[in-house]
Design an enzyme around this catalytic site. Structure first.
Site, PDB file in Angstrom:
ATOM      1  N   ASN A   1       0.888  -1.071  -0.207  1.00  0.00           N
ATOM      2  CA  ASN A   1       0.157   0.167   0.069  1.00  0.00           C
ATOM      3  C   ASN A   1       1.151   0.929   0.112  1.00  0.00           C
ATOM      4  O   ASN A   1       1.452   1.565   0.838  1.00  0.00           O
ATOM      5  CB  ASN A   1      -1.047  -0.242   1.135  1.00  0.00           C
ATOM      6  CG  ASN A   1      -1.880   1.185   1.646  1.00  0.00           C
ATOM      7  OD1 ASN A   1      -1.580   2.246   1.040  1.00  0.00           O
ATOM      8  ND2 ASN A   1      -2.961   0.811   2.552  1.00  0.00           N
TER       9      ASN A   1
ATOM     10  N   LYS B   1       3.289   0.526   3.250  1.00  0.00           N
ATOM     11  CA  LYS B   1       2.952  -0.574   4.705  1.00  0.00           C
ATOM     12  C   LYS B   1       2.429  -1.416   3.244  1.00  0.00           C
ATOM     13  O   LYS B   1       2.198  -1.439   2.293  1.00  0.00           O
ATOM     14  CB  LYS B   1       1.099   0.258   5.069  1.00  0.00           C
ATOM     15  CG  LYS B   1       1.520   1.375   5.792  1.00  0.00           C
ATOM     16  CD  LYS B   1      -0.404   0.869   6.528  1.00  0.00           C
ATOM     17  CE  LYS B   1      -0.660   2.645   6.810  1.00  0.00           C
ATOM     18  NZ  LYS B   1      -1.945   2.651   6.879  1.00  0.00           N
TER      19      LYS B   1
ATOM     20  N   ARG C   1      -2.699  -2.303  -3.071  1.00  0.00           N
ATOM     21  CA  ARG C   1      -3.445  -1.212  -3.368  1.00  0.00           C
ATOM     22  C   ARG C   1      -3.994  -0.219  -3.711  1.00  0.00           C
ATOM     23  O   ARG C   1      -2.523   1.105  -3.995  1.00  0.00           O
ATOM     24  CB  ARG C   1      -3.811  -1.360  -1.675  1.00  0.00           C
ATOM     25  CG  ARG C   1      -5.730  -0.143  -1.396  1.00  0.00           C
ATOM     26  CD  ARG C   1      -4.927   0.862   0.223  1.00  0.00           C
ATOM     27  NE  ARG C   1      -6.095   1.183  -0.207  1.00  0.00           N
ATOM     28  CZ  ARG C   1      -5.964   2.899   0.967  1.00  0.00           C
ATOM     29  NH1 ARG C   1      -4.974   2.935   1.683  1.00  0.00           N
ATOM     30  NH2 ARG C   1      -7.256   2.880   0.960  1.00  0.00           N
TER      31      ARG C   1
ATOM     32  N   HIS D   1     -13.351   3.713   0.110  1.00  0.00           N
ATOM     33  CA  HIS D   1     -13.514   1.995   1.023  1.00  0.00           C
ATOM     34  C   HIS D   1     -13.831   0.704   1.024  1.00  0.00           C
ATOM     35  O   HIS D   1     -13.833   0.067   0.992  1.00  0.00           O
ATOM     36  CB  HIS D   1     -13.653   3.025   2.896  1.00  0.00           C
ATOM     37  CG  HIS D   1     -12.982   3.810   3.431  1.00  0.00           C
ATOM     38  ND1 HIS D   1     -13.740   4.668   3.718  1.00  0.00           N
ATOM     39  CD2 HIS D   1     -11.504   4.116   3.740  1.00  0.00           C
ATOM     40  CE1 HIS D   1     -12.753   5.781   4.224  1.00  0.00           C
ATOM     41  NE2 HIS D   1     -11.507   5.171   3.966  1.00  0.00           N
TER      42      HIS D   1
ATOM     43  N   LEU E   1     -15.581   3.309  10.222  1.00  0.00           N
ATOM     44  CA  LEU E   1     -15.574   4.776  10.946  1.00  0.00           C
ATOM     45  C   LEU E   1     -13.931   4.859  11.466  1.00  0.00           C
ATOM     46  O   LEU E   1     -13.448   3.984  12.659  1.00  0.00           O
ATOM     47  CB  LEU E   1     -16.520   4.683  12.272  1.00  0.00           C
ATOM     48  CG  LEU E   1     -18.161   4.590  11.577  1.00  0.00           C
ATOM     49  CD1 LEU E   1     -18.312   4.900  12.479  1.00  0.00           C
ATOM     50  CD2 LEU E   1     -18.045   5.116  10.504  1.00  0.00           C
ATOM     51  N   GLY E   2     -13.104   4.839  10.798  1.00  0.00           N
ATOM     52  CA  GLY E   2     -11.482   5.259  11.168  1.00  0.00           C
ATOM     53  C   GLY E   2     -11.638   7.117  10.642  1.00  0.00           C
ATOM     54  O   GLY E   2     -12.136   7.606  11.003  1.00  0.00           O
TER      55      GLY E   2
ATOM     56  N   GLY F   1     -10.304   7.999   8.250  1.00  0.00           N
ATOM     57  CA  GLY F   1     -11.254   8.061   7.587  1.00  0.00           C
ATOM     58  C   GLY F   1     -12.846   7.435   7.287  1.00  0.00           C
ATOM     59  O   GLY F   1     -12.615   6.157   8.225  1.00  0.00           O
TER      60      GLY F   1
ATOM     61  N   ARG G   1     -10.540  15.997   7.424  1.00  0.00           N
ATOM     62  CA  ARG G   1     -11.645  15.863   7.098  1.00  0.00           C
ATOM     63  C   ARG G   1     -13.107  16.770   7.325  1.00  0.00           C
ATOM     64  O   ARG G   1     -14.033  15.654   7.971  1.00  0.00           O
ATOM     65  CB  ARG G   1     -11.845  14.996   5.581  1.00  0.00           C
ATOM     66  CG  ARG G   1      -9.652  15.062   5.187  1.00  0.00           C
ATOM     67  CD  ARG G   1     -10.564  13.969   4.138  1.00  0.00           C
ATOM     68  NE  ARG G   1      -9.295  12.293   4.742  1.00  0.00           N
ATOM     69  CZ  ARG G   1      -9.921  11.347   4.260  1.00  0.00           C
ATOM     70  NH1 ARG G   1     -10.791  10.432   3.657  1.00  0.00           N
ATOM     71  NH2 ARG G   1      -9.021  10.410   4.395  1.00  0.00           N
TER      72      ARG G   1
ATOM     73  N   ASP H   1      -7.680  12.389  16.785  1.00  0.00           N
ATOM     74  CA  ASP H   1      -7.842  11.285  17.289  1.00  0.00           C
ATOM     75  C   ASP H   1      -9.380  10.968  18.170  1.00  0.00           C
ATOM     76  O   ASP H   1      -8.892  11.788  18.968  1.00  0.00           O
ATOM     77  CB  ASP H   1      -6.732  10.570  17.522  1.00  0.00           C
ATOM     78  CG  ASP H   1      -6.806   8.893  18.665  1.00  0.00           C
ATOM     79  OD1 ASP H   1      -7.510   8.657  18.862  1.00  0.00           O
ATOM     80  OD2 ASP H   1      -5.360   7.886  18.270  1.00  0.00           O
TER      81      ASP H   1
ATOM     82  N   GLY I   1     -14.842   2.623  14.568  1.00  0.00           N
ATOM     83  CA  GLY I   1     -15.753   1.186  14.399  1.00  0.00           C
ATOM     84  C   GLY I   1     -15.717   0.082  15.167  1.00  0.00           C
ATOM     85  O   GLY I   1     -16.876  -0.753  15.765  1.00  0.00           O
ATOM     86  N   GLU I   2     -14.861  -0.169  15.534  1.00  0.00           N
ATOM     87  CA  GLU I   2     -14.754  -1.027  15.464  1.00  0.00           C
ATOM     88  C   GLU I   2     -14.239  -1.190  17.006  1.00  0.00           C
ATOM     89  O   GLU I   2     -14.730  -2.314  18.202  1.00  0.00           O
ATOM     90  CB  GLU I   2     -13.267  -2.481  14.969  1.00  0.00           C
ATOM     91  CG  GLU I   2     -13.746  -2.513  13.986  1.00  0.00           C
ATOM     92  CD  GLU I   2     -12.197  -2.917  13.808  1.00  0.00           C
ATOM     93  OE1 GLU I   2     -10.896  -3.688  14.072  1.00  0.00           O
ATOM     94  OE2 GLU I   2     -11.771  -2.929  12.198  1.00  0.00           O
ATOM     95  N   ASN I   3     -13.590   0.188  17.476  1.00  0.00           N
ATOM     96  CA  ASN I   3     -13.679  -0.400  19.156  1.00  0.00           C
ATOM     97  C   ASN I   3     -14.240   0.896  20.207  1.00  0.00           C
ATOM     98  O   ASN I   3     -13.857   1.026  21.532  1.00  0.00           O
ATOM     99  CB  ASN I   3     -12.179   1.176  19.114  1.00  0.00           C
ATOM    100  CG  ASN I   3     -11.227  -0.540  18.687  1.00  0.00           C
ATOM    101  OD1 ASN I   3     -10.654  -1.621  19.004  1.00  0.00           O
ATOM    102  ND2 ASN I   3      -9.944  -0.198  17.497  1.00  0.00           N
TER     103      ASN I   3
ATOM    104  N   GLU J   1      -8.143  -5.548   5.096  1.00  0.00           N
ATOM    105  CA  GLU J   1      -8.005  -5.168   3.987  1.00  0.00           C
ATOM    106  C   GLU J   1      -7.060  -5.565   2.947  1.00  0.00           C
ATOM    107  O   GLU J   1      -6.900  -6.181   1.714  1.00  0.00           O
ATOM    108  CB  GLU J   1      -8.338  -3.014   3.091  1.00  0.00           C
ATOM    109  CG  GLU J   1      -9.267  -2.522   3.674  1.00  0.00           C
ATOM    110  CD  GLU J   1      -9.210  -1.070   4.435  1.00  0.00           C
ATOM    111  OE1 GLU J   1      -9.026  -0.537   2.973  1.00  0.00           O
ATOM    112  OE2 GLU J   1      -8.964  -1.097   4.845  1.00  0.00           O
TER     113      GLU J   1
HETATM  114  P1  AMP Z   1      -7.977   3.812  11.375  1.00  0.00           P
HETATM  115  O1  AMP Z   1      -7.877   4.761   9.737  1.00  0.00           O
HETATM  116  O2  AMP Z   1      -9.525   2.506  11.083  1.00  0.00           O
HETATM  117  O3  AMP Z   1      -6.916   3.362  11.785  1.00  0.00           O
HETATM  118  O4  AMP Z   1      -9.191   4.583  11.776  1.00  0.00           O
HETATM  119  C1  AMP Z   1      -7.813   5.400  13.279  1.00  0.00           C
HETATM  120  C2  AMP Z   1      -9.043   5.930  14.297  1.00  0.00           C
HETATM  121  O5  AMP Z   1      -9.798   4.625  15.406  1.00  0.00           O
HETATM  122  C3  AMP Z   1      -8.570   6.936  15.359  1.00  0.00           C
HETATM  123  O6  AMP Z   1      -8.577   8.413  14.941  1.00  0.00           O
HETATM  124  C4  AMP Z   1      -8.354   6.662  16.773  1.00  0.00           C
HETATM  125  O7  AMP Z   1      -8.905   7.518  17.580  1.00  0.00           O
HETATM  126  C5  AMP Z   1      -9.572   5.383  16.714  1.00  0.00           C
HETATM  127  N1  AMP Z   1      -9.486   4.171  17.801  1.00  0.00           N
HETATM  128  C6  AMP Z   1      -8.994   3.142  17.521  1.00  0.00           C
HETATM  129  N2  AMP Z   1      -8.797   3.058  18.845  1.00  0.00           N
HETATM  130  C7  AMP Z   1      -9.862   2.956  19.232  1.00  0.00           C
HETATM  131  C8  AMP Z   1     -10.968   3.425  20.379  1.00  0.00           C
HETATM  132  N3  AMP Z   1     -10.522   2.311  21.641  1.00  0.00           N
HETATM  133  N4  AMP Z   1     -11.814   3.842  21.383  1.00  0.00           N
HETATM  134  C9  AMP Z   1     -12.172   5.544  20.364  1.00  0.00           C
HETATM  135  N5  AMP Z   1     -11.545   5.614  19.068  1.00  0.00           N
HETATM  136  C10 AMP Z   1     -10.732   4.966  19.004  1.00  0.00           C
END
Ligand code: AMP
Length: 400
Positions: A7, A14, A90, A179, A208-209, A211, A240, A282, A332-334, A383
């Protein structure tokens, strides 16, 4: 077959080396600050991590550094680069040329060059990465997996902007969506968890990351998505802005005498939850600031959740119903709290969260109760695995 998944970003690269039979990751890592100074972080599975600060003047040197790390006697995981059977890249933008992953040929590279205008920061790095591999691993098949490909099934009413039609004809200005690899993967995993063919399901996937985008997946294909011509559109994100009245942008440019590049920077790097909260991009920092009573942090989180929930509602309408909603990617996962707030808006759909399951982490899980009329899942995205699977399928197809 061992597959190297790459990537390439504008100043980063990466990678993962994946054994495509077992789907195990053998090593992964990251080259950063390419063209500035250089840093390689290499994580071989079952061995000690390795960090190097050797200069990385360009992507070619970075790919070479990755190959050296993979075969190094101490922290390597393969005896020779000849063990790498294929490379999967990618690629951010495939324009209207690619609706699927493809074997990279001269014609494909020409089409990628034609898409540079659409992704000026990303596609050049992807092409450089492809050419570096061609040089270092001559004859090894390479496959391109596009962020945009999954969304090429969107109907015209979803992808056209209400601008003069000639701009679509002349410049291909339209919604592309991004995505796609992630939305495809989690929707397919969701169908497996439900135990029904994906062709029978209506799924809203929420990536939801840093991006963030949402996709309406009906019968396994993307029918709408929230990112647009670029990954700036749609939801508010880390830095963004997401959708903004275009006239507000023109107004600000006039008021503050901003150049196009300055406005571009504000929209991409200074906005989103960072811009609103003033704390960080973050979500962990913003949630912590909210806990300390920071009102702008609360505003940023409220706005983010509200826009996610509204967009899910839009896509339920687009599909005339919904069977399942999926949360994926870093936030979204965390973040159980963020999922809870979003799902509170969706109670009208008969969604009932199971708070114990919603508090679980790190695995694919249904987070709604058995009574819930729509099933909600958390599914970790992967991915790299999709890229390795697509690459293997295409390369094995060549042998038939
Ligand atoms: P990604 O782009 O998928 O790597 O997601 C990064 C985003 O996930 C960052 O803005 C982090 O703040 C958020 N994130 C990761 N772990 C957590 C967590 N335990 N609680 C809240 N947000 C998280």
């Amino acid at each position: 077959m061992k597959i190297l998944v790459l990537n390439c970003g504008s100043s980063s690269l990466k990678y993962q080396l994946i054994d495509s039979e077992t789907e195990n990751v053998l090593a992964k890592g990251l080259c950063e600050r390419i063209g500035i100074d250089g840093m390689l972080k290499h994580e071989p599975v079952g061995k000690d991590k390795f960090v190097s600060n050797d200069p990385l003047p360009d992507h070619s040197t970075a790919v070479k550094a990755v190959m050296d790390a993979l075969v190094d006697p101490e922290h390597g995981v393969i005896g020779s680069t000849l063990e790498i059977g294929a490379v999967g890249h990618r690629v951010v933008h495939g324009g209207e040329y690619f609706a699927n992953s493809v074997l990279i040929t001269e014609e494909v590279k020409d089409a990628l060059r034609k898409c540079i205008d659409l992704a000026p920061l990303h596609n050049p790095a992807n092409i450089i990465g492809i050419e570096a591999c061609e040089k270092l691993m001559p004859g090894v098949p390479q496959v391109a997996v596009f962020d945009t490909a999954f969304h090429q099934t969107m109907p015209e009413k979803a992808y056209l902007y209400a601008l003069p039609y000639e701009y679509y004809e002349k410049y291909k200005v339209r919604k592309y969506g991004f995505h796609g690899t992630s939305h495809r993967y989690v929707s397919q995993e969701c169908a497996k968890l439900i135990g029904k063919p994906i062709e029978e399901l209506k799924i809203v996937t929420c990536h939801l990351g840093n991006g963030a985008s949402i996709c309406a997946v009906r019968k396994g294909i993307s029918v709408d998505t929230s990112m647009g011509f670029t990954p700036l559109d749609g939801l508010a994100m880390g830095t963004r802005s997401g959708s903004v009245d275009p006239a507000a942008i023109l107004y600000l440019m006039r008021k503050e005498n901003l150049t196009i590049d300055q406005m571009d920077h504000i929209l991409n790097k200074e906005s989103g939850v960072l811009g609103i909260s003033g704390v960080s991009s973050d979500f962990r920092d913003i949630e912590a600031a909210e806990g300390e009573g920071n009102e702008r942090a609360t505003s940023a989180l409220d706005l983010f959740a509200y826009r996610v929930a509204k967009t899910i509602g839009e896509y339920v309408t687009a599909m005339k119903g919904v069977d399942a909603i999926v949360f994926t990617a870093g936030l979204g996962e965390n973040s159980a709290t963020m999922r809870q707030v979003i799902c509170d808006y969706l109670r009208y759909l008969g969604i009932e969260l199971d708070s114990y399951n919603n508090s679980q982490r790190g695995k694919a899980i249904e987070i709604t109760t058995r009574q819930s009329r729509v099933q909600v899942f958390v599914i970790p995205t992967n991915e790299e695995l999709v890229i390795a699977r697509d690459t293997r399928e295409i390369v094995e197809g060549l042998k038939k």
